[in-house]
Design a protein around this motif. Sequence first.
Motif, PDB file in Angstrom:
ATOM      1  N   ASP A  17     -10.131  11.906 -32.874  1.00 47.39           N
ATOM      2  CA  ASP A  17      -9.513  11.061 -33.911  1.00 47.39           C
ATOM      3  C   ASP A  17     -10.513  10.040 -34.444  1.00 47.39           C
ATOM      4  O   ASP A  17     -10.604   9.816 -35.651  1.00 47.39           O
ATOM      5  CB  ASP A  17      -8.292  10.317 -33.354  1.00 47.39           C
ATOM      6  CG  ASP A  17      -7.105  11.230 -33.102  1.00 47.39           C
ATOM      7  OD1 ASP A  17      -7.104  12.387 -33.584  1.00 47.39           O
ATOM      8  OD2 ASP A  17      -6.163  10.776 -32.404  1.00 47.39           O
ATOM      9  N   PHE A  18     -11.268   9.422 -33.552  1.00 46.22           N
ATOM     10  CA  PHE A  18     -12.253   8.413 -33.946  1.00 46.22           C
ATOM     11  C   PHE A  18     -13.363   9.042 -34.793  1.00 46.22           C
ATOM     12  O   PHE A  18     -13.724   8.529 -35.855  1.00 46.22           O
ATOM     13  CB  PHE A  18     -12.833   7.744 -32.693  1.00 46.22           C
ATOM     14  CG  PHE A  18     -13.729   6.580 -32.979  1.00 46.22           C
ATOM     15  CD1 PHE A  18     -13.195   5.311 -33.145  1.00 46.22           C
ATOM     16  CD2 PHE A  18     -15.099   6.743 -33.075  1.00 46.22           C
ATOM     17  CE1 PHE A  18     -14.013   4.213 -33.405  1.00 46.22           C
ATOM     18  CE2 PHE A  18     -15.925   5.660 -33.335  1.00 46.22           C
ATOM     19  CZ  PHE A  18     -15.383   4.403 -33.506  1.00 46.22           C
ATOM     20  N   ILE A  19     -13.875  10.164 -34.326  1.00 43.28           N
ATOM     21  CA  ILE A  19     -14.992  10.823 -35.003  1.00 43.28           C
ATOM     22  C   ILE A  19     -14.560  11.414 -36.339  1.00 43.28           C
ATOM     23  O   ILE A  19     -15.353  11.443 -37.286  1.00 43.28           O
ATOM     24  CB  ILE A  19     -15.623  11.898 -34.089  1.00 43.28           C
ATOM     25  CG1 ILE A  19     -16.340  11.224 -32.925  1.00 43.28           C
ATOM     26  CG2 ILE A  19     -16.551  12.818 -34.861  1.00 43.28           C
ATOM     27  CD1 ILE A  19     -17.393  10.193 -33.296  1.00 43.28           C
ATOM     28  N   PHE A  65     -13.022  -0.501 -42.192  1.00 41.31           N
ATOM     29  CA  PHE A  65     -11.701  -0.496 -42.829  1.00 41.31           C
ATOM     30  C   PHE A  65     -11.055   0.894 -42.756  1.00 41.31           C
ATOM     31  O   PHE A  65      -9.838   1.001 -42.623  1.00 41.31           O
ATOM     32  CB  PHE A  65     -11.784  -1.012 -44.263  1.00 41.31           C
ATOM     33  CG  PHE A  65     -12.042  -2.499 -44.327  1.00 41.31           C
ATOM     34  CD1 PHE A  65     -11.261  -3.397 -43.603  1.00 41.31           C
ATOM     35  CD2 PHE A  65     -13.092  -3.006 -45.077  1.00 41.31           C
ATOM     36  CE1 PHE A  65     -11.504  -4.772 -43.643  1.00 41.31           C
ATOM     37  CE2 PHE A  65     -13.348  -4.375 -45.130  1.00 41.31           C
ATOM     38  CZ  PHE A  65     -12.552  -5.254 -44.410  1.00 41.31           C
ATOM     39  N   ALA A  66     -11.860   1.951 -42.779  1.00 40.64           N
ATOM     40  CA  ALA A  66     -11.313   3.303 -42.599  1.00 40.64           C
ATOM     41  C   ALA A  66     -10.767   3.465 -41.180  1.00 40.64           C
ATOM     42  O   ALA A  66      -9.702   4.075 -40.979  1.00 40.64           O
ATOM     43  CB  ALA A  66     -12.377   4.354 -42.901  1.00 40.64           C
ATOM     44  N   GLY A  71      -5.704   3.576 -37.657  1.00 41.58           N
ATOM     45  CA  GLY A  71      -4.976   3.176 -36.454  1.00 41.58           C
ATOM     46  C   GLY A  71      -5.831   2.604 -35.342  1.00 41.58           C
ATOM     47  O   GLY A  71      -5.353   2.430 -34.219  1.00 41.58           O
ATOM     48  N   PHE A  72      -7.081   2.270 -35.627  1.00 34.86           N
ATOM     49  CA  PHE A  72      -7.962   1.687 -34.619  1.00 34.86           C
ATOM     50  C   PHE A  72      -8.121   0.190 -34.878  1.00 34.86           C
ATOM     51  O   PHE A  72      -7.854  -0.295 -35.968  1.00 34.86           O
ATOM     52  CB  PHE A  72      -9.346   2.357 -34.660  1.00 34.86           C
ATOM     53  CG  PHE A  72      -9.324   3.781 -34.205  1.00 34.86           C
ATOM     54  CD1 PHE A  72      -9.487   4.098 -32.861  1.00 34.86           C
ATOM     55  CD2 PHE A  72      -9.128   4.813 -35.109  1.00 34.86           C
ATOM     56  CE1 PHE A  72      -9.464   5.415 -32.434  1.00 34.86           C
ATOM     57  CE2 PHE A  72      -9.095   6.135 -34.694  1.00 34.86           C
ATOM     58  CZ  PHE A  72      -9.263   6.439 -33.350  1.00 34.86           C
ATOM     59  N   GLU A  73      -8.566  -0.534 -33.846  1.00 33.24           N
ATOM     60  CA  GLU A  73      -8.904  -1.940 -34.006  1.00 33.24           C
ATOM     61  C   GLU A  73     -10.129  -2.245 -33.167  1.00 33.24           C
ATOM     62  O   GLU A  73     -10.366  -1.613 -32.134  1.00 33.24           O
ATOM     63  CB  GLU A  73      -7.740  -2.851 -33.621  1.00 33.24           C
ATOM     64  CG  GLU A  73      -7.304  -2.752 -32.172  1.00 33.24           C
ATOM     65  CD  GLU A  73      -6.065  -3.592 -31.870  1.00 33.24           C
ATOM     66  OE1 GLU A  73      -5.707  -4.450 -32.675  1.00 33.24           O
ATOM     67  OE2 GLU A  73      -5.472  -3.367 -30.810  1.00 33.24           O
ATOM     68  N   LYS A  99      -4.852   0.872 -32.055  1.00 33.50           N
ATOM     69  CA  LYS A  99      -4.167  -0.399 -32.283  1.00 33.50           C
ATOM     70  C   LYS A  99      -3.048  -0.586 -31.249  1.00 33.50           C
ATOM     71  O   LYS A  99      -2.236   0.286 -31.022  1.00 33.50           O
ATOM     72  CB  LYS A  99      -3.587  -0.438 -33.693  1.00 33.50           C
ATOM     73  CG  LYS A  99      -3.070  -1.804 -34.075  1.00 33.50           C
ATOM     74  CD  LYS A  99      -2.746  -1.862 -35.558  1.00 33.50           C
ATOM     75  CE  LYS A  99      -2.215  -3.212 -35.922  1.00 33.50           C
ATOM     76  NZ  LYS A  99      -3.219  -4.199 -36.168  1.00 33.50           N
ATOM     77  N   GLY A 100      -3.098  -1.737 -30.560  1.00 34.60           N
ATOM     78  CA  GLY A 100      -2.077  -2.078 -29.587  1.00 34.60           C
ATOM     79  C   GLY A 100      -2.275  -1.463 -28.214  1.00 34.60           C
ATOM     80  O   GLY A 100      -1.464  -1.676 -27.323  1.00 34.60           O
TER      81      GLY A 100
END
Length: 189
Positions: A17-19, A65-66, A71-73, A99-100
């Motif tokens: 998901d991150f990549i 920002f992407a 859904g990441f922080e 996130k969270g």
Amino acid sequence: MKREVTDKTILDKFLEDFIRIADKYVKYIVVSGFVSIAHGRSRGTEDIDMIFERISKEKFKELHFALIKGGFECIQSDNPEIIYDDYLNSGTAIRYTKKGEFLPEAEVKFAKDSLDEYQIKTRMKLPLTGLDVYFSSIEMNIAFKEELLKSDKDMEDAKHLRLIYRGKINEQEIEKIKKQIRKLRFNED
């Protein structure tokens, strides 16, 4: 020995998901302990270490920002200028989570020298992992674990990779990398 899709772990899914987002903005490599884990070694980790090529502040802002939209922080800050100037540009790693959630984490740093740049230049997808992401080479991982990191866990990781890739490892490349590690990271001639 290729893993099936049903074998995907929480770390695998998090990384993909991150990549999926990061790959649009920056060249990267996955390094360190997760390389061995992705090759079936059973050991604990809660983060995935990555090295990014150096990019401009503007490009990093787009990436940040992407990731937020995806859904990441970032644990260190919400402000991409602070993240870039105070952390990445000064050689300090940053961490992103969903996130969270506290775990897992993507630990990201910029390439810091010609050795990191070489790792990115020679990056590869490793089919035995079943993951569609770029890793530093097996030789690079073995060299770093045996020459620089040297903890018991790192030595076991290197041993595991040597076993998995027995007969396919370029020992001259490992020695060349170890020599560069001594020169660049230990300031030896």
